[in-house]
Design a protein around this motif. Structure first.
Motif, PDB file in Angstrom:
ATOM      1  N   HIS A 155       0.848  -1.196   0.000  1.00 22.56           N
ATOM      2  CA  HIS A 155       0.000   0.000   0.000  1.00 22.56           C
ATOM      3  C   HIS A 155       0.882   1.245   0.000  1.00 22.56           C
ATOM      4  O   HIS A 155       0.910   2.011   0.964  1.00 22.56           O
ATOM      5  N   ASN A 156       1.609   1.420  -1.102  1.00 24.09           N
ATOM      6  CA  ASN A 156       2.503   2.560  -1.233  1.00 24.09           C
ATOM      7  C   ASN A 156       2.148   3.352  -2.483  1.00 24.09           C
ATOM      8  O   ASN A 156       1.174   3.048  -3.178  1.00 24.09           O
ATOM      9  N   GLU A 157       2.940   4.342  -2.771  1.00 21.87           N
ATOM     10  CA  GLU A 157       2.639   5.222  -3.901  1.00 21.87           C
ATOM     11  C   GLU A 157       2.669   4.478  -5.229  1.00 21.87           C
ATOM     12  O   GLU A 157       1.841   4.724  -6.115  1.00 21.87           O
ATOM     13  N   ASP A 162       2.424   1.073  -5.624  1.00 19.88           N
ATOM     14  CA  ASP A 162       1.577  -0.121  -5.624  1.00 19.88           C
ATOM     15  C   ASP A 162       0.509   0.039  -4.551  1.00 19.88           C
ATOM     16  O   ASP A 162       0.596  -0.538  -3.469  1.00 19.88           O
ATOM     17  N   ALA A 163      -0.512   0.825  -4.852  1.00 19.61           N
ATOM     18  CA  ALA A 163      -1.579   1.103  -3.886  1.00 19.61           C
ATOM     19  C   ALA A 163      -2.717   0.111  -4.091  1.00 19.61           C
ATOM     20  O   ALA A 163      -3.722   0.404  -4.748  1.00 19.61           O
ATOM     21  N   ARG A 164      -2.554  -1.077  -3.547  1.00 22.51           N
ATOM     22  CA  ARG A 164      -3.578  -2.104  -3.720  1.00 22.51           C
ATOM     23  C   ARG A 164      -4.867  -1.679  -3.019  1.00 22.51           C
ATOM     24  O   ARG A 164      -4.843  -1.187  -1.892  1.00 22.51           O
ATOM     25  N   ASP A 201      -6.536   0.709  -3.893  1.00 20.88           N
ATOM     26  CA  ASP A 201      -6.523   2.172  -3.920  1.00 20.88           C
ATOM     27  C   ASP A 201      -6.345   2.750  -2.516  1.00 20.88           C
ATOM     28  O   ASP A 201      -6.945   3.760  -2.149  1.00 20.88           O
ATOM     29  N   ARG A 244      -3.375   3.716   0.488  1.00 23.84           N
ATOM     30  CA  ARG A 244      -1.968   3.944   0.803  1.00 23.84           C
ATOM     31  C   ARG A 244      -1.811   4.261   2.284  1.00 23.84           C
ATOM     32  O   ARG A 244      -2.569   5.053   2.839  1.00 23.84           O
ATOM     33  N   ASP A 275       1.186   5.347   3.327  1.00 20.47           N
ATOM     34  CA  ASP A 275       2.204   6.392   3.393  1.00 20.47           C
ATOM     35  C   ASP A 275       1.631   7.774   3.104  1.00 20.47           C
ATOM     36  O   ASP A 275       2.356   8.767   3.153  1.00 20.47           O
ATOM     37  N   ASP A 276       0.335   7.838   2.803  1.00 19.97           N
ATOM     38  CA  ASP A 276      -0.322   9.120   2.574  1.00 19.97           C
ATOM     39  C   ASP A 276      -1.136   9.477   3.817  1.00 19.97           C
ATOM     40  O   ASP A 276      -2.094   8.777   4.176  1.00 19.97           O
ATOM     41  N   THR A 301      -4.981   9.967   3.367  1.00 22.37           N
ATOM     42  CA  THR A 301      -5.675   8.726   3.023  1.00 22.37           C
ATOM     43  C   THR A 301      -5.843   7.832   4.240  1.00 22.37           C
ATOM     44  O   THR A 301      -6.937   7.324   4.517  1.00 22.37           O
TER      45      THR A 301
END
Length: 355
Positions: free
Chosen positions: A74-76, A78-80, A82, A84, A86-87, A90
Protein backbone atom coordinates in the motif's frame (compact mmCIF):
# COMPACT_ATOMS: atom_id res chain seq x y z
CA UNK A 1 31.56 -42.11 57.44
CA UNK A 2 34.94 -43.67 56.79
CA UNK A 3 33.33 -46.53 54.86
CA UNK A 4 31.30 -44.09 52.74
CA UNK A 5 34.45 -42.13 51.96
CA UNK A 6 36.26 -45.32 50.92
CA UNK A 7 33.38 -46.29 48.63
CA UNK A 8 33.48 -42.90 46.94
CA UNK A 9 37.22 -43.14 46.45
CA UNK A 10 36.87 -46.58 44.87
CA UNK A 11 34.31 -45.35 42.33
CA UNK A 12 35.38 -45.33 38.71
CA UNK A 13 35.85 -42.00 36.92
CA UNK A 14 32.66 -42.64 34.95
CA UNK A 15 30.67 -43.19 38.15
CA UNK A 16 32.07 -40.02 39.65
CA UNK A 17 31.21 -38.12 36.47
CA UNK A 18 27.63 -39.35 36.62
CA UNK A 19 27.45 -38.32 40.28
CA UNK A 20 28.63 -34.81 39.48
CA UNK A 21 26.33 -34.81 36.44
CA UNK A 22 23.32 -35.41 38.67
CA UNK A 23 24.34 -32.81 41.23
CA UNK A 24 24.97 -30.12 38.64
CA UNK A 25 21.78 -30.95 36.73
CA UNK A 26 19.72 -30.54 39.91
CA UNK A 27 21.48 -27.25 40.66
CA UNK A 28 20.89 -26.00 37.11
CA UNK A 29 17.19 -26.89 37.25
CA UNK A 30 16.86 -25.10 40.58
CA UNK A 31 18.63 -22.04 39.15
CA UNK A 32 16.39 -22.09 36.07
CA UNK A 33 13.21 -22.26 38.14
CA UNK A 34 14.47 -19.39 40.30
CA UNK A 35 15.16 -17.24 37.24
CA UNK A 36 11.76 -18.09 35.75
CA UNK A 37 9.91 -17.21 38.95
CA UNK A 38 11.85 -13.96 39.23
CA UNK A 39 10.93 -12.99 35.67
CA UNK A 40 7.23 -13.60 36.30
CA UNK A 41 6.95 -10.56 38.56
CA UNK A 42 7.62 -7.31 36.80
CA UNK A 43 8.39 -4.23 38.87
CA UNK A 44 6.34 -1.13 38.42
CA UNK A 45 8.17 1.08 35.94
CA UNK A 46 7.48 4.63 34.83
CA UNK A 47 6.86 5.33 31.16
CA UNK A 48 7.46 8.44 29.11
CA UNK A 49 4.61 10.53 27.71
CA UNK A 50 5.10 12.96 24.87
CA UNK A 51 4.57 16.71 25.14
CA UNK A 52 0.83 16.26 24.56
CA UNK A 53 0.50 13.63 27.27
CA UNK A 54 0.18 10.71 24.84
CA UNK A 55 1.60 7.27 25.46
CA UNK A 56 1.97 6.27 21.81
CA UNK A 57 3.93 8.32 19.31
CA UNK A 58 3.31 7.89 15.60
CA UNK A 59 6.93 8.20 14.49
CA UNK A 60 8.33 5.93 17.20
CA UNK A 61 5.60 3.32 17.66
CA UNK A 62 3.06 3.30 14.81
CA UNK A 63 5.20 4.13 11.76
CA UNK A 64 7.50 1.08 12.16
CA UNK A 65 4.45 -1.21 12.15
CA UNK A 66 2.98 0.38 9.03
CA UNK A 67 6.37 0.41 7.34
CA UNK A 68 7.21 -3.26 7.88
CA UNK A 69 3.71 -4.75 7.75
CA UNK A 70 1.66 -2.63 5.34
CA UNK A 71 3.77 -0.38 3.15
CA UNK A 72 4.93 -3.13 0.80
CA UNK A 73 1.45 -3.45 -0.72
CA UNK A 74 0.00 0.00 0.00
CA UNK A 75 2.50 2.56 -1.23
CA UNK A 76 2.64 5.22 -3.90
CA UNK A 77 3.72 2.83 -6.66
CA UNK A 78 1.58 -0.12 -5.62
CA UNK A 79 -1.58 1.10 -3.89
CA UNK A 80 -3.58 -2.10 -3.72
CA UNK A 81 -7.26 -1.48 -3.17
CA UNK A 82 -6.52 2.17 -3.92
CA UNK A 83 -5.28 2.50 -0.36
CA UNK A 84 -1.97 3.94 0.80
CA UNK A 85 -0.55 3.93 4.31
CA UNK A 86 2.20 6.39 3.39
CA UNK A 87 -0.32 9.12 2.57
CA UNK A 88 -1.38 10.93 5.74
CA UNK A 89 -4.77 12.10 4.51
CA UNK A 90 -5.67 8.73 3.02
CA UNK A 91 -4.83 6.74 6.14
CA UNK A 92 -6.50 9.15 8.55
CA UNK A 93 -9.63 8.98 6.39
CA UNK A 94 -10.06 5.40 7.64
CA UNK A 95 -9.68 6.40 11.28
CA UNK A 96 -12.15 7.77 13.83
CA UNK A 97 -9.97 9.66 16.33
CA UNK A 98 -10.55 8.64 19.96
CA UNK A 99 -12.58 5.56 18.92
CA UNK A 100 -10.61 2.59 17.61
CA UNK A 101 -13.58 0.23 17.61
CA UNK A 102 -15.47 2.53 15.22
CA UNK A 103 -12.50 3.08 12.94
CA UNK A 104 -12.65 1.35 9.57
CA UNK A 105 -8.92 0.70 9.63
CA UNK A 106 -8.99 -1.07 12.97
CA UNK A 107 -12.41 -2.74 13.02
CA UNK A 108 -12.92 -3.65 9.35
CA UNK A 109 -9.39 -4.57 8.33
CA UNK A 110 -6.95 -5.19 11.17
CA UNK A 111 -9.18 -7.17 13.57
CA UNK A 112 -11.97 -8.53 11.38
CA UNK A 113 -12.75 -12.26 11.35
CA UNK A 114 -13.42 -12.30 7.60
CA UNK A 115 -10.30 -13.81 6.00
CA UNK A 116 -10.99 -11.96 2.74
CA UNK A 117 -10.96 -8.59 4.49
CA UNK A 118 -8.20 -9.21 7.04
CA UNK A 119 -5.13 -7.02 6.63
CA UNK A 120 -2.41 -7.93 6.35
CA UNK A 121 -3.62 -11.24 4.90
CA UNK A 122 -2.25 -14.48 6.29
CA UNK A 123 -0.34 -15.01 3.05
CA UNK A 124 1.67 -11.91 3.96
CA UNK A 125 2.24 -12.72 7.62
CA UNK A 126 -1.07 -11.42 8.98
CA UNK A 127 -2.75 -10.73 11.23
CA UNK A 128 -0.84 -8.21 13.31
CA UNK A 129 0.43 -9.42 16.66
CA UNK A 130 -1.39 -8.56 19.88
CA UNK A 131 1.22 -5.95 20.80
CA UNK A 132 1.04 -4.32 17.37
CA UNK A 133 -2.75 -4.15 17.54
CA UNK A 134 -2.52 -2.72 21.06
CA UNK A 135 -0.23 0.06 19.87
CA UNK A 136 -2.55 1.01 17.02
CA UNK A 137 -5.61 0.85 19.29
CA UNK A 138 -4.02 3.18 21.84
CA UNK A 139 -2.79 5.49 19.07
CA UNK A 140 -6.32 5.86 17.67
CA UNK A 141 -7.92 6.23 21.10
CA UNK A 142 -5.43 8.98 21.91
CA UNK A 143 -6.52 10.96 18.86
CA UNK A 144 -4.58 9.31 16.01
CA UNK A 145 -1.98 12.04 15.90
CA UNK A 146 0.26 12.07 12.82
CA UNK A 147 2.54 15.13 12.79
CA UNK A 148 2.56 16.77 9.38
CA UNK A 149 6.35 16.86 9.32
CA UNK A 150 6.61 13.07 9.74
CA UNK A 151 6.67 11.06 6.52
CA UNK A 152 6.30 7.32 6.16
CA UNK A 153 8.99 6.36 3.66
CA UNK A 154 9.72 3.01 2.10
CA UNK A 155 11.60 0.59 4.29
CA UNK A 156 15.32 0.41 3.70
CA UNK A 157 17.47 -2.68 3.80
CA UNK A 158 17.53 -2.67 7.60
CA UNK A 159 13.75 -2.58 7.92
CA UNK A 160 13.16 -5.20 5.25
CA UNK A 161 15.02 -7.73 7.35
CA UNK A 162 12.04 -7.88 9.69
CA UNK A 163 9.95 -10.00 7.37
CA UNK A 164 6.60 -11.30 8.54
CA UNK A 165 6.37 -15.05 8.15
CA UNK A 166 3.14 -16.93 7.61
CA UNK A 167 2.23 -19.36 10.42
CA UNK A 168 3.30 -22.98 9.79
CA UNK A 169 0.61 -25.35 8.56
CA UNK A 170 2.22 -28.79 8.91
CA UNK A 171 2.59 -30.65 12.20
CA UNK A 172 6.38 -30.68 11.89
CA UNK A 173 6.39 -26.97 11.16
CA UNK A 174 4.22 -26.21 14.18
CA UNK A 175 6.44 -28.31 16.45
CA UNK A 176 9.54 -26.55 15.13
CA UNK A 177 7.94 -23.13 15.65
CA UNK A 178 6.61 -23.98 19.11
CA UNK A 179 9.91 -25.24 20.51
CA UNK A 180 11.50 -21.91 19.64
CA UNK A 181 9.58 -20.26 22.48
CA UNK A 182 11.72 -22.25 24.94
CA UNK A 183 14.88 -20.46 23.82
CA UNK A 184 14.71 -17.68 26.47
CA UNK A 185 14.33 -20.33 29.20
CA UNK A 186 17.08 -22.70 28.02
CA UNK A 187 19.73 -20.25 26.86
CA UNK A 188 20.94 -19.72 30.44
CA UNK A 189 22.00 -23.35 30.86
CA UNK A 190 24.93 -23.59 28.39
CA UNK A 191 26.17 -20.15 29.42
CA UNK A 192 26.19 -21.02 33.12
CA UNK A 193 27.50 -24.57 32.71
CA UNK A 194 30.37 -23.81 30.34
CA UNK A 195 31.49 -20.85 32.43
CA UNK A 196 31.24 -22.93 35.61
CA UNK A 197 33.22 -25.77 34.03
CA UNK A 198 35.94 -23.38 32.89
CA UNK A 199 36.14 -21.92 36.39
CA UNK A 200 36.77 -25.37 37.85
CA UNK A 201 39.43 -26.07 35.21
CA UNK A 202 41.25 -22.99 36.46
CA UNK A 203 40.73 -24.00 40.09
CA UNK A 204 42.13 -27.41 39.18
CA UNK A 205 45.52 -25.84 38.55
CA UNK A 206 45.66 -25.15 42.29
CA UNK A 207 43.51 -28.02 43.54
CA UNK A 208 43.72 -30.95 41.06
CA UNK A 209 40.94 -32.85 42.85
CA UNK A 210 38.29 -30.46 41.46
CA UNK A 211 39.84 -29.95 38.03
CA UNK A 212 38.47 -32.94 36.13
CA UNK A 213 35.16 -34.45 37.23
CA UNK A 214 33.19 -31.22 37.69
CA UNK A 215 34.44 -29.62 34.43
CA UNK A 216 33.68 -32.87 32.59
CA UNK A 217 30.08 -32.93 33.83
CA UNK A 218 29.64 -29.24 32.99
CA UNK A 219 31.03 -29.78 29.50
CA UNK A 220 28.76 -32.76 28.78
CA UNK A 221 25.57 -31.04 29.93
CA UNK A 222 26.67 -27.72 28.47
CA UNK A 223 27.20 -29.25 25.03
CA UNK A 224 23.74 -30.84 25.00
CA UNK A 225 21.98 -27.68 26.19
CA UNK A 226 23.99 -25.51 23.78
CA UNK A 227 22.81 -27.57 20.82
CA UNK A 228 19.20 -27.50 22.04
CA UNK A 229 19.27 -23.77 22.78
CA UNK A 230 20.80 -22.96 19.39
CA UNK A 231 18.13 -24.95 17.55
CA UNK A 232 15.44 -23.18 19.55
CA UNK A 233 17.07 -19.84 18.80
CA UNK A 234 16.86 -20.42 15.04
CA UNK A 235 13.12 -21.00 15.34
CA UNK A 236 12.58 -18.15 17.79
CA UNK A 237 14.39 -15.65 15.54
CA UNK A 238 11.79 -16.18 12.83
CA UNK A 239 9.01 -15.71 15.38
CA UNK A 240 10.58 -12.43 16.51
CA UNK A 241 10.56 -11.10 12.95
CA UNK A 242 14.20 -11.56 11.93
CA UNK A 243 13.24 -13.54 8.84
CA UNK A 244 14.62 -16.78 7.48
CA UNK A 245 17.85 -18.18 8.92
CA UNK A 246 19.42 -19.09 5.58
CA UNK A 247 20.06 -15.58 4.23
CA UNK A 248 23.68 -14.52 3.80
CA UNK A 249 23.34 -11.28 1.86
CA UNK A 250 25.30 -8.21 2.90
CA UNK A 251 22.33 -6.52 4.57
CA UNK A 252 21.56 -9.30 7.03
CA UNK A 253 25.24 -9.94 7.76
CA UNK A 254 25.36 -6.43 9.19
CA UNK A 255 22.62 -7.30 11.67
CA UNK A 256 23.63 -8.23 15.20
CA UNK A 257 21.27 -11.19 15.20
CA UNK A 258 23.25 -12.80 12.35
CA UNK A 259 26.45 -12.92 14.36
CA UNK A 260 24.63 -13.88 17.55
CA UNK A 261 22.98 -16.78 15.75
CA UNK A 262 26.09 -18.21 14.10
CA UNK A 263 28.39 -17.67 17.06
CA UNK A 264 25.91 -19.84 18.96
CA UNK A 265 26.38 -22.51 16.30
CA UNK A 266 30.15 -22.29 16.73
CA UNK A 267 29.81 -22.78 20.49
CA UNK A 268 27.52 -25.78 20.01
CA UNK A 269 29.85 -27.49 17.53
CA UNK A 270 32.98 -26.86 19.59
CA UNK A 271 31.31 -27.99 22.82
CA UNK A 272 30.11 -31.20 21.16
CA UNK A 273 33.56 -31.94 19.71
CA UNK A 274 35.36 -31.36 23.00
CA UNK A 275 32.74 -33.38 24.87
CA UNK A 276 33.48 -36.36 22.61
CA UNK A 277 37.21 -35.89 23.15
CA UNK A 278 36.60 -35.77 26.90
CA UNK A 279 34.67 -39.05 26.87
CA UNK A 280 37.38 -40.74 24.81
CA UNK A 281 40.11 -39.45 27.12
CA UNK A 282 38.15 -40.71 30.12
CA UNK A 283 37.96 -44.17 28.60
CA UNK A 284 41.56 -44.34 27.37
CA UNK A 285 43.09 -42.32 30.24
CA UNK A 286 45.01 -40.27 27.68
CA UNK A 287 46.59 -37.29 29.45
CA UNK A 288 47.14 -35.33 26.23
CA UNK A 289 43.48 -35.62 25.24
CA UNK A 290 42.50 -34.52 28.74
CA UNK A 291 44.56 -31.38 28.28
CA UNK A 292 42.91 -30.79 24.90
CA UNK A 293 39.32 -30.94 26.15
CA UNK A 294 40.09 -28.76 29.16
CA UNK A 295 41.66 -26.14 26.91
CA UNK A 296 38.66 -26.48 24.61
CA UNK A 297 36.31 -25.90 27.53
CA UNK A 298 38.11 -22.64 28.29
CA UNK A 299 37.68 -21.58 24.65
CA UNK A 300 33.98 -22.49 24.68
CA UNK A 301 33.48 -20.53 27.90
CA UNK A 302 35.09 -17.45 26.39
CA UNK A 303 32.93 -17.61 23.26
CA UNK A 304 29.70 -18.38 25.10
CA UNK A 305 30.41 -15.43 27.40
CA UNK A 306 30.57 -13.15 24.37
CA UNK A 307 27.42 -14.72 22.89
CA UNK A 308 25.57 -14.25 26.17
CA UNK A 309 26.76 -10.65 26.43
CA UNK A 310 25.53 -9.97 22.90
CA UNK A 311 22.18 -11.60 23.63
CA UNK A 312 21.78 -9.50 26.75
CA UNK A 313 22.40 -6.29 24.83
CA UNK A 314 19.95 -7.36 22.11
CA UNK A 315 17.27 -7.95 24.76
CA UNK A 316 17.90 -5.07 27.14
CA UNK A 317 19.87 -2.49 25.15
CA UNK A 318 23.53 -1.72 24.54
CA UNK A 319 23.84 0.20 27.79
CA UNK A 320 22.63 -2.71 29.93
CA UNK A 321 25.97 -4.16 31.04
CA UNK A 322 27.83 -0.83 31.30
CA UNK A 323 25.07 0.28 33.66
CA UNK A 324 25.79 -2.78 35.81
CA UNK A 325 29.37 -1.63 36.31
CA UNK A 326 28.29 1.95 36.94
CA UNK A 327 25.90 0.67 39.58
CA UNK A 328 28.63 -1.47 41.15
CA UNK A 329 31.17 1.36 41.19
CA UNK A 330 28.65 4.01 42.23
CA UNK A 331 29.40 6.28 39.27
CA UNK A 332 26.83 8.89 38.18
CA UNK A 333 24.15 7.71 35.81
CA UNK A 334 23.87 9.02 32.28
CA UNK A 335 20.81 10.02 30.30
CA UNK A 336 20.75 6.52 28.84
CA UNK A 337 19.80 5.23 32.28
CA UNK A 338 16.46 7.05 32.25
CA UNK A 339 13.88 4.32 32.36
CA UNK A 340 11.33 4.42 29.55
CA UNK A 341 8.97 1.68 28.56
CA UNK A 342 7.66 1.34 25.04
CA UNK A 343 3.95 1.59 24.43
CA UNK A 344 3.82 -2.08 23.51
CA UNK A 345 5.17 -3.26 26.85
CA UNK A 346 2.92 -0.92 28.83
CA UNK A 347 -0.19 -1.99 26.92
CA UNK A 348 0.72 -5.67 27.18
CA UNK A 349 1.18 -5.30 30.92
CA UNK A 350 -2.17 -3.57 31.34
CA UNK A 351 -3.86 -6.30 29.30
CA UNK A 352 -2.29 -9.00 31.48
CA UNK A 353 -3.60 -7.24 34.57
CA UNK A 354 -7.12 -7.26 33.11
CA UNK A 355 -7.05 -10.99 32.35
Amino acid sequence: MKRVHENLVKKSPIALSLTWFGLILCSALLLGSTIASAEETEPEMPFALDDDGRLVRFDRDVAPILRTRCLECHNEEDARGDFRVDDRDTLLGYVEPDDAESSTLFADYLTIDDEDMLMPPRTHGGPLSASELSIIRVWINEGAGWPEDVQLVSAGAEDKLAVAVAPPTTLLGRVWAAQGFLHPATVHFPVALLLLGAAFVVLGWKWPAVGTQIPLACLLIGAVTAIASTAMGFSFAVERGYGSWDRFDAAIMEKEVFWHRWSGVVVSVLAAVFAIIALVSLRTKNARMTTVWKAGLLVCAAIVGLVGHQGGEMSYGEDFYPKMFRTLLGTPETNADAVTVSAASVVQKSERNLE
